[in-house]
Design a protein around this motif. Structure first.
Motif, PDB file in Angstrom:
ATOM      1  N   GLU A 186       1.005  -1.101  -0.137  1.00  0.00           N
ATOM      2  CA  GLU A 186       0.026   0.059   0.125  1.00  0.00           C
ATOM      3  C   GLU A 186       0.782   1.124  -0.055  1.00  0.00           C
ATOM      4  OE1 GLU A 186      -3.323   2.090   3.063  1.00  0.00           O
ATOM      5  OE2 GLU A 186      -2.902  -0.123   3.064  1.00  0.00           O
ATOM      6  N   PHE A 187       2.093   1.214   0.731  1.00  0.00           N
ATOM      7  CA  PHE A 187       2.907   2.439   0.834  1.00  0.00           C
ATOM      8  C   PHE A 187       3.593   2.551  -0.464  1.00  0.00           C
ATOM      9  CE2 PHE A 187       7.136   3.990   1.943  1.00  0.00           C
ATOM     10  CZ  PHE A 187       6.845   5.323   2.549  1.00  0.00           C
ATOM     11  N   ILE A 188       3.938   1.677  -1.128  1.00  0.00           N
ATOM     12  CA  ILE A 188       4.685   1.921  -2.325  1.00  0.00           C
ATOM     13  C   ILE A 188       3.781   2.043  -3.522  1.00  0.00           C
ATOM     14  CG2 ILE A 188       4.985  -0.553  -2.904  1.00  0.00           C
ATOM     15  CD1 ILE A 188       7.586   2.370  -3.179  1.00  0.00           C
ATOM     16  N   ALA A 189       2.545   1.666  -3.447  1.00  0.00           N
ATOM     17  CA  ALA A 189       1.447   1.507  -4.634  1.00  0.00           C
ATOM     18  C   ALA A 189       1.449   2.965  -5.525  1.00  0.00           C
ATOM     19  CB  ALA A 189       0.089   1.167  -4.238  1.00  0.00           C
ATOM     20  N   SER A 190       1.674   4.093  -4.589  1.00  0.00           N
ATOM     21  CA  SER A 190       1.369   5.450  -5.263  1.00  0.00           C
ATOM     22  C   SER A 190       2.449   5.758  -6.390  1.00  0.00           C
ATOM     23  CB  SER A 190       1.499   6.559  -4.173  1.00  0.00           C
ATOM     24  OG  SER A 190       2.669   6.547  -3.628  1.00  0.00           O
ATOM     25  N   VAL A 191       3.648   5.047  -6.229  1.00  0.00           N
ATOM     26  CA  VAL A 191       4.853   5.400  -7.539  1.00  0.00           C
ATOM     27  C   VAL A 191       4.955   4.498  -8.375  1.00  0.00           C
ATOM     28  CG1 VAL A 191       5.720   6.566  -5.866  1.00  0.00           C
ATOM     29  CG2 VAL A 191       6.549   4.218  -5.823  1.00  0.00           C
ATOM     30  N   LEU A 192       4.021   3.140  -8.186  1.00  0.00           N
ATOM     31  CA  LEU A 192       3.953   2.139  -9.483  1.00  0.00           C
ATOM     32  C   LEU A 192       3.240   2.666 -10.474  1.00  0.00           C
ATOM     33  CD1 LEU A 192       3.858  -0.919  -6.941  1.00  0.00           C
ATOM     34  CD2 LEU A 192       5.938   0.396  -7.894  1.00  0.00           C
ATOM     35  N   PRO A 193       3.400   1.956 -11.877  1.00  0.00           N
ATOM     36  CA  PRO A 193       4.484   0.930 -11.991  1.00  0.00           C
ATOM     37  C   PRO A 193       5.971   1.883 -12.181  1.00  0.00           C
ATOM     38  CG  PRO A 193       3.246   1.247 -14.044  1.00  0.00           C
ATOM     39  CD  PRO A 193       2.455   2.224 -12.860  1.00  0.00           C
ATOM     40  N   LEU A 194       6.906   1.027 -11.981  1.00  0.00           N
ATOM     41  CA  LEU A 194       8.513   1.674 -12.595  1.00  0.00           C
ATOM     42  C   LEU A 194       8.552   0.971 -13.746  1.00  0.00           C
ATOM     43  CD1 LEU A 194      10.101   0.792  -8.940  1.00  0.00           C
ATOM     44  CD2 LEU A 194       8.759   2.734  -9.401  1.00  0.00           C
ATOM     45  N   ARG A 195       9.199   1.806 -14.567  1.00  0.00           N
ATOM     46  CA  ARG A 195       9.589   1.291 -16.023  1.00  0.00           C
ATOM     47  C   ARG A 195      10.908   1.731 -16.237  1.00  0.00           C
ATOM     48  NH1 ARG A 195       4.815   4.098 -16.302  1.00  0.00           N
ATOM     49  NH2 ARG A 195       3.188   3.032 -16.528  1.00  0.00           N
ATOM     50  N   LEU A 196      11.754   0.900 -16.668  1.00  0.00           N
ATOM     51  CA  LEU A 196      13.142   1.133 -17.064  1.00  0.00           C
ATOM     52  C   LEU A 196      13.356   0.520 -18.454  1.00  0.00           C
ATOM     53  CD1 LEU A 196      15.967   1.890 -16.195  1.00  0.00           C
ATOM     54  CD2 LEU A 196      16.243  -0.394 -15.057  1.00  0.00           C
ATOM     55  N   ASN A 197      13.547   1.230 -19.506  1.00  0.00           N
ATOM     56  CA  ASN A 197      13.752   0.811 -21.072  1.00  0.00           C
ATOM     57  C   ASN A 197      14.426   1.792 -21.733  1.00  0.00           C
ATOM     58  OD1 ASN A 197      11.797   2.404 -21.555  1.00  0.00           O
ATOM     59  ND2 ASN A 197      10.217   1.004 -21.256  1.00  0.00           N
TER      60      ASN A 197
END
Length: 197
Positions: A186-197
């Motif tokens: 719940e704490f990290i959901a606000s920054v997801l999704p992470l994308r690296l490409n």
């Protein structure tokens, strides 16, 4: 914490008013995450071997924050550690700064946009708040606070990417840590999704 200049590729509005997609260039590789509404870029720096950007809520600053999102990328060398070993090393350094009890809860392997990584929770029940003031050229001190965060290390193309979202507040007892494996999603959901490409 080292502040590094980071080239911002763009700030693209996401669907909905609660977050906006923040896109950064990490040694030429795009990295993006959702920046919660009401947050701002607070500091950036760049070196030949590392880039970094830090974000805080708009009413806060890096001298006095209750919430922090930090993205750092480190160029890989022949002796660069794997993501778990990197996070283990960070936890050892963290112990050197903490005046209370350190919590390091490993959450295991994690995939980030097809890239392998490792994540965990790192906290200190009593962390001193002292550093060079960004507004004035003098040391800055306030009362110690409890600090805890979610940390993710990702093995990207030619680099290790560290992203963490942390919070500070009242000093807490080690057994009453406010962020655990039970509530970190719940704490990290606000920054997801992470994308690296």
């Amino acid at each position: 914490m080292t502040r590094c200049l980071l080239l911002l590729i763009g700030l693209l509005p996401a669907t909905g008013a609660l977050a906006q997609t923040q896109e950064l260039s990490l040694f030429g590789t795009p990295f993006s995450f959702e920046l919660p509404s009401g947050w701002k870029l607070a500091a950036t720096e760049e070196r030949t071997d590392m880039v970094s950007a830090e974000f805080v809520p708009v009413q806060e600053n890096l001298n006095q924050w209750g919430g922090l999102i930090c993205v750092q990328s480190f160029k890989l060398s022949d002796d660069s550690p794997a993501p778990e070993a990197f996070l283990d090393g960070l936890a050892r350094q963290y112990r050197g700064s903490c005046e209370g009890e350190v919590t390091y809860e490993k959450l295991g392997d994690v995939d980030t946009d097809g890239h392998p990584g490792f994540h965990g929770i790192l906290g200190c029940s009593r962390m001193p708040n002292q550093h060079a003031s960004l507004e004035e050229s003098r040391p800055f001190f306030t009362k110690p606070e409890g600090e805890v965060g979610y940390y993710r290390v990702v093995s990207g193309p030619g680099q290790l990417v560290l992203m963490h979202k942390s919070m500070r507040g009242d000093v807490f007892a080690g057994q009453n840590i406010p962020l655990t494996s039970a509530n970190h999603s719940e704490f990290i959901a606000s920054v997801l999704p992470l994308r690296l490409n």
